[in-house]
Design an enzyme around this catalytic site. Structure first.
Site, PDB file in Angstrom:
ATOM      1  N   LYS A  14     118.083  -6.120 -16.335  1.00 33.01           N
ATOM      2  CA  LYS A  14     117.509  -7.031 -17.488  1.00 33.01           C
ATOM      3  C   LYS A  14     116.793  -6.044 -18.715  1.00 33.01           C
ATOM      4  O   LYS A  14     116.995  -7.030 -19.764  1.00 33.01           O
ATOM      5  CB  LYS A  14     115.859  -7.599 -16.611  1.00 33.01           C
ATOM      6  CG  LYS A  14     116.142  -8.197 -15.345  1.00 33.01           C
ATOM      7  CD  LYS A  14     114.852  -8.859 -14.714  1.00 33.01           C
ATOM      8  CE  LYS A  14     113.963  -7.600 -14.406  1.00 33.01           C
ATOM      9  NZ  LYS A  14     114.296  -6.826 -13.076  1.00 33.01           N
ATOM     10  N   ARG A  89     106.749 -12.391 -11.842  1.00 33.81           N
ATOM     11  CA  ARG A  89     107.152 -11.942 -10.610  1.00 33.81           C
ATOM     12  C   ARG A  89     106.616 -12.736  -9.337  1.00 33.81           C
ATOM     13  O   ARG A  89     106.843 -12.474  -8.108  1.00 33.81           O
ATOM     14  CB  ARG A  89     106.811 -10.442 -10.391  1.00 33.81           C
ATOM     15  CG  ARG A  89     107.899  -9.752 -10.829  1.00 33.81           C
ATOM     16  CD  ARG A  89     107.505  -8.282 -10.778  1.00 33.81           C
ATOM     17  NE  ARG A  89     108.303  -7.264 -10.492  1.00 33.81           N
ATOM     18  CZ  ARG A  89     108.994  -6.353 -11.451  1.00 33.81           C
ATOM     19  NH1 ARG A  89     108.526  -6.720 -12.829  1.00 33.81           N
ATOM     20  NH2 ARG A  89     109.661  -5.499 -11.496  1.00 33.81           N
ATOM     21  N   ARG A 128     120.096   5.880 -12.530  1.00 35.18           N
ATOM     22  CA  ARG A 128     119.074   5.862 -13.429  1.00 35.18           C
ATOM     23  C   ARG A 128     117.921   6.778 -13.430  1.00 35.18           C
ATOM     24  O   ARG A 128     117.364   7.563 -14.345  1.00 35.18           O
ATOM     25  CB  ARG A 128     118.435   4.507 -13.563  1.00 35.18           C
ATOM     26  CG  ARG A 128     117.435   4.248 -14.702  1.00 35.18           C
ATOM     27  CD  ARG A 128     117.307   2.662 -14.812  1.00 35.18           C
ATOM     28  NE  ARG A 128     115.803   2.350 -13.991  1.00 35.18           N
ATOM     29  CZ  ARG A 128     115.693   1.105 -13.907  1.00 35.18           C
ATOM     30  NH1 ARG A 128     116.029   0.039 -14.622  1.00 35.18           N
ATOM     31  NH2 ARG A 128     114.305   0.961 -13.179  1.00 35.18           N
ATOM     32  N   ARG A 134     111.217   7.963 -14.311  1.00 36.04           N
ATOM     33  CA  ARG A 134     110.432   7.111 -13.541  1.00 36.04           C
ATOM     34  C   ARG A 134     110.144   7.480 -12.147  1.00 36.04           C
ATOM     35  O   ARG A 134     111.125   7.475 -11.247  1.00 36.04           O
ATOM     36  CB  ARG A 134     110.758   5.627 -13.653  1.00 36.04           C
ATOM     37  CG  ARG A 134     110.856   4.920 -15.098  1.00 36.04           C
ATOM     38  CD  ARG A 134     111.240   3.539 -15.008  1.00 36.04           C
ATOM     39  NE  ARG A 134     110.972   2.666 -13.971  1.00 36.04           N
ATOM     40  CZ  ARG A 134     111.048   1.353 -14.082  1.00 36.04           C
ATOM     41  NH1 ARG A 134     111.905   0.994 -14.761  1.00 36.04           N
ATOM     42  NH2 ARG A 134     110.783   0.800 -12.979  1.00 36.04           N
ATOM     43  N   ARG A 146     110.805  -1.748  -3.582  1.00 39.54           N
ATOM     44  CA  ARG A 146     110.726  -2.707  -4.583  1.00 39.54           C
ATOM     45  C   ARG A 146     111.648  -3.886  -4.543  1.00 39.54           C
ATOM     46  O   ARG A 146     111.419  -4.845  -4.818  1.00 39.54           O
ATOM     47  CB  ARG A 146     111.223  -1.881  -5.923  1.00 39.54           C
ATOM     48  CG  ARG A 146     110.068  -0.926  -6.541  1.00 39.54           C
ATOM     49  CD  ARG A 146     110.580   0.130  -7.339  1.00 39.54           C
ATOM     50  NE  ARG A 146     111.291  -0.221  -8.506  1.00 39.54           N
ATOM     51  CZ  ARG A 146     112.142   0.319  -9.338  1.00 39.54           C
ATOM     52  NH1 ARG A 146     112.476   1.685  -9.108  1.00 39.54           N
ATOM     53  NH2 ARG A 146     112.489  -0.159 -10.567  1.00 39.54           N
TER      54      ARG A 146
END
Ligand code: AMP
Length: 192
Positions: A14, A89, A128, A134, A146
């Site tokens: 996204k 969400r 990633r 992160r 998640r």
């Protein structure tokens, strides 16, 4: 105005796609995840209250998130439209967004979802995590949480927008350019 919700599970792409599309269509990109991370980095009150949820891969409470989203929209009064990335969400967030946009005499025109299967998501996020810095990308159990939270609380929004005839699914597996093309086909049709 053209207001798009770019939808999909964590790791669907996204953020990458919103970054390209915002320039292509002259829209303002609002990523609630990015806004939270900015606040965490700058140690604001909002950042401090959000951090414990984010580090565990849980959702930040609706009220905090909704107020933050409204403030971001209001920072961009001259926008031609928005790409919402990572918001809504939950059903409460989707309802709040509808009411809010209605009060501004506009609406969500479409939810465009990037569809990617779970194991590819986990692989992408672990990859990633090697460079994103992160904490929520660094730990496979947080990543899996998640994705679980997405199915438990967020996936239901597909129905929410389908009922309004605003849901468009796009295959999110392939090269970045290829996926931009697929998304653009939907957006071009909407903007006609
Ligand atoms: P993202 O960058 O979209 O993957 O979001 C990272 C994290 O920020 C999520 O796992 C949540 O903890 C939090 N977050 C981002 N957007 C929302 C939202 N709309 N509602 C609640 N929590 C959110």
């Amino acid at each position: 105005m053209t207001n798009l919700v770019l939808f999909g599970p964590p790791g669907a792409g996204k953020g990458t796609q919103a970054d390209i599309l915002k320039d292509k269509y002259d829209l303002v990109h609002i990523s609630t995840g990015d806004v939270f991370r900015y606040n965490i980095k700058n140690k604001t009150e909002l950042g401090l209250s959000a951090k414990s949820y984010i580090d565990k891969g849980q959702l930040v409470p609706d009220e905090v998130t909704i107020n933050m989203l409204k403030a971001e929209v209001e920072k961009n009064e001259s926008a031609k439209g928005f790409i919402f990335d990572g918001f809504p969400r939950t059903e409460a967030q989707a309802e709040a967004l509808s009411t809010y946009l209605e009060s501004r005499e506009t609406e969500v025109h479409a939810m465009i979802a990037l569809e990617v299967e779970d194991e590819i998501l986990v692989e992408r996020l672990l990859e990633r995590g090697k460079t994103s810095g992160r904490p929520d990308d660094a730990d496979e159990s947080v990543i899996r949480n998640r994705i679980k939270v997405y199915y438990d609380e967020t996936a239901i929004l597909k129905k929410f927008y389908q009922k309004q005839d605003k849901y468009y699914g796009v295959d999110g597996v392939g090269g970045i350019k290829e996926i931009t093309e697929r998304l653009s086909q939907v957006i071009d049709e909407l903007m006609k």
